[in-house]
Scaffold this motif. Structure first.
Motif, mmCIF file in Angstrom:
data_model
loop_
_atom_site.group_PDB
_atom_site.id
_atom_site.type_symbol
_atom_site.label_atom_id
_atom_site.label_comp_id
_atom_site.label_asym_id
_atom_site.label_seq_id
_atom_site.Cartn_x
_atom_site.Cartn_y
_atom_site.Cartn_z
ATOM 1 N N PRO A 29 0.895 -1.136 -0.514
ATOM 2 C CA PRO A 29 -0.182 0.509 0.338
ATOM 3 C C PRO A 29 0.874 1.440 -0.031
ATOM 4 C CG PRO A 29 -0.323 -1.635 1.985
ATOM 5 C CD PRO A 29 0.479 -2.267 1.432
ATOM 6 N N GLU A 30 1.767 1.108 0.419
ATOM 7 C CA GLU A 30 3.041 2.374 0.232
ATOM 8 C C GLU A 30 3.488 2.797 -0.707
ATOM 9 O OE1 GLU A 30 5.700 -0.876 1.172
ATOM 10 O OE2 GLU A 30 3.370 -0.061 1.673
ATOM 11 N N MET A 31 3.218 1.466 -1.907
ATOM 12 C CA MET A 31 3.580 2.096 -2.473
ATOM 13 C C MET A 31 3.148 2.347 -4.200
ATOM 14 S SD MET A 31 6.749 -0.996 -3.915
ATOM 15 C CE MET A 31 5.936 -0.760 -5.764
ATOM 16 N N GLU A 32 1.287 2.536 -3.894
ATOM 17 C CA GLU A 32 -0.447 1.921 -3.999
ATOM 18 C C GLU A 32 0.164 3.274 -4.909
ATOM 19 O OE1 GLU A 32 -4.455 2.181 -3.744
ATOM 20 O OE2 GLU A 32 -3.840 2.217 -2.036
ATOM 21 N N ASN A 33 0.141 5.134 -4.442
ATOM 22 C CA ASN A 33 0.046 6.434 -5.126
ATOM 23 C C ASN A 33 1.224 6.577 -6.466
ATOM 24 O OD1 ASN A 33 -1.514 7.188 -3.506
ATOM 25 N ND2 ASN A 33 -0.145 8.268 -2.204
ATOM 26 N N ALA A 34 2.549 5.928 -6.258
ATOM 27 C CA ALA A 34 2.910 5.845 -7.656
ATOM 28 C C ALA A 34 2.558 4.746 -8.512
ATOM 29 C CB ALA A 34 4.234 5.535 -6.692
ATOM 30 N N ILE A 35 2.326 3.882 -8.180
ATOM 31 C CA ILE A 35 1.760 2.182 -9.596
ATOM 32 C C ILE A 35 0.301 3.771 -9.940
ATOM 33 C CG2 ILE A 35 0.761 0.461 -9.119
ATOM 34 C CD1 ILE A 35 2.200 -0.378 -6.696
ATOM 35 N N ARG A 36 -0.123 3.322 -9.140
ATOM 36 C CA ARG A 36 -1.754 4.174 -9.714
ATOM 37 C C ARG A 36 -1.050 5.428 -11.164
ATOM 38 N NH1 ARG A 36 -4.534 0.276 -8.906
ATOM 39 N NH2 ARG A 36 -5.654 0.268 -7.130
ATOM 40 N N ARG A 37 -0.233 6.569 -10.496
ATOM 41 C CA ARG A 37 0.558 7.564 -11.295
ATOM 42 C C ARG A 37 1.072 7.185 -12.424
ATOM 43 N NH1 ARG A 37 1.606 10.064 -6.721
ATOM 44 N NH2 ARG A 37 4.148 9.193 -6.828
ATOM 45 N N GLN A 38 1.915 5.949 -12.567
ATOM 46 C CA GLN A 38 2.295 4.921 -13.078
ATOM 47 C C GLN A 38 1.265 4.410 -14.721
ATOM 48 O OE1 GLN A 38 5.548 2.618 -11.249
ATOM 49 N NE2 GLN A 38 6.704 3.531 -13.061
ATOM 50 N N THR A 39 0.591 3.659 -13.931
ATOM 51 C CA THR A 39 -0.615 3.210 -14.817
ATOM 52 C C THR A 39 -1.554 4.210 -15.282
ATOM 53 O OG1 THR A 39 -1.031 1.708 -13.213
ATOM 54 C CG2 THR A 39 -2.400 1.706 -14.154
ATOM 55 N N GLU A 40 -1.977 5.661 -14.828
ATOM 56 C CA GLU A 40 -2.674 6.280 -15.685
ATOM 57 C C GLU A 40 -2.345 6.459 -16.647
ATOM 58 O OE1 GLU A 40 -4.312 8.767 -11.991
ATOM 59 O OE2 GLU A 40 -5.350 6.899 -11.222
ATOM 60 N N ALA A 41 -1.134 7.324 -16.412
ATOM 61 C CA ALA A 41 -0.421 7.578 -17.442
ATOM 62 C C ALA A 41 0.434 6.706 -18.391
ATOM 63 C CB ALA A 41 0.991 8.232 -17.296
ATOM 64 N N PHE A 42 0.283 6.063 -18.481
ATOM 65 C CA PHE A 42 0.403 4.344 -19.453
ATOM 66 C C PHE A 42 -0.642 4.472 -20.254
ATOM 67 C CE2 PHE A 42 0.436 0.460 -20.714
ATOM 68 C CZ PHE A 42 1.465 0.019 -21.784
ATOM 69 N N CYS A 43 -1.410 4.307 -19.894
ATOM 70 C CA CYS A 43 -3.178 3.840 -20.012
ATOM 71 C C CYS A 43 -3.788 4.953 -21.209
ATOM 72 C CB CYS A 43 -3.783 3.230 -19.515
ATOM 73 S SG CYS A 43 -3.700 2.075 -18.884
ATOM 74 N N ALA A 44 -2.731 6.337 -20.556
ATOM 75 C CA ALA A 44 -4.176 7.469 -21.091
ATOM 76 C C ALA A 44 -3.402 7.409 -22.701
ATOM 77 C CB ALA A 44 -3.224 8.750 -20.255
ATOM 78 N N GLN A 45 -2.944 6.653 -22.803
ATOM 79 C CA GLN A 45 -1.348 7.518 -24.436
ATOM 80 C C GLN A 45 -3.048 6.663 -25.414
ATOM 81 O OE1 GLN A 45 2.354 6.016 -25.375
ATOM 82 N NE2 GLN A 45 1.792 4.577 -22.559
ATOM 83 N N ALA A 46 -2.953 7.487 -26.254
ATOM 84 C CA ALA A 46 -3.750 7.167 -27.361
ATOM 85 C C ALA A 46 -3.421 5.750 -27.875
ATOM 86 C CB ALA A 46 -3.830 8.024 -28.991
ATOM 87 N N SER A 47 -4.410 5.181 -28.987
ATOM 88 C CA SER A 47 -4.417 3.697 -29.121
ATOM 89 C C SER A 47 -2.907 4.133 -30.347
ATOM 90 C CB SER A 47 -6.029 3.279 -29.759
ATOM 91 O OG SER A 47 -6.301 2.179 -30.346
ATOM 92 N N PRO A 48 -1.984 2.907 -30.256
ATOM 93 C CA PRO A 48 -1.455 2.757 -30.735
ATOM 94 C C PRO A 48 -1.687 2.294 -32.811
ATOM 95 C CG PRO A 48 -1.284 0.877 -30.111
ATOM 96 C CD PRO A 48 -2.247 1.301 -29.784
ATOM 97 N N ALA A 49 -0.806 2.889 -33.438
ATOM 98 C CA ALA A 49 -2.298 2.929 -34.720
ATOM 99 C C ALA A 49 -1.359 1.452 -35.658
ATOM 100 C CB ALA A 49 -1.456 4.007 -35.383
ATOM 101 N N GLU A 50 -0.497 1.030 -34.837
ATOM 102 C CA GLU A 50 0.418 0.099 -35.397
ATOM 103 C C GLU A 50 0.661 -1.215 -34.863
ATOM 104 O OE1 GLU A 50 3.071 1.071 -38.228
ATOM 105 O OE2 GLU A 50 2.048 2.284 -39.172
ATOM 106 N N THR A 51 1.254 -2.168 -35.616
ATOM 107 C CA THR A 51 0.864 -3.580 -34.782
ATOM 108 C C THR A 51 2.895 -3.001 -33.881
ATOM 109 O OG1 THR A 51 0.476 -4.899 -35.844
ATOM 110 C CG2 THR A 51 2.425 -5.915 -34.256
#
Length: 103
Positions: A29-51
């Motif tokens: 739980p002490e790492m939760e905020n950092a983990i959530r920030r990284q996950t949100e930033a990663f998933c906020a990217q636009a869908s990739p255009a190519e494989t």
């Protein structure tokens, strides 16, 4: 034009990293905020255009989740000097058994 299959695959990658984030955040739980920030930033990217771009992002997701594991391992390092010395001396603290043999 947006490729629907690529969008579907991207969503699947995001679901997987979010599930990994939930697991790691619950365990540490002490790492939760950092983990959530990284996950949100990663998933906020636009869908990739190519494989190729999707594969690069999968590697990036792997690196992100591996960093959580490295953080977990470093958190488990003993703080006591005796325990630390014991960890650093492994496997030298347990030399192999040796006995003379006659042929």
């Amino acid at each position: 034009m947006i490729d629907m299959q690529m969008t579907k695959e991207w969503r699947h990658v995001c679901e997987r990293i979010e599930a990994a984030a939930d697991k790691h955040a619950a365990r540490y739980p002490e790492m939760e905020n950092a983990i959530r920030r990284q996950t949100e930033a990663f998933c906020a990217q636009a869908s990739p255009a190519e494989t190729d771009e999707l594969l690069d992002r999968i590697l990036e997701a792997n690196d992100i989740t591996a960093s959580w594991t490295r953080d977990e391992q470093s958190a488990e390092v003993p703080k006591d000097r005796v325990d630390e010395s014991n960890v650093e001396s492994f496997p030298a603290s347990d030399p192999p058994n040796w006995s003379p043999t006659i042929i």
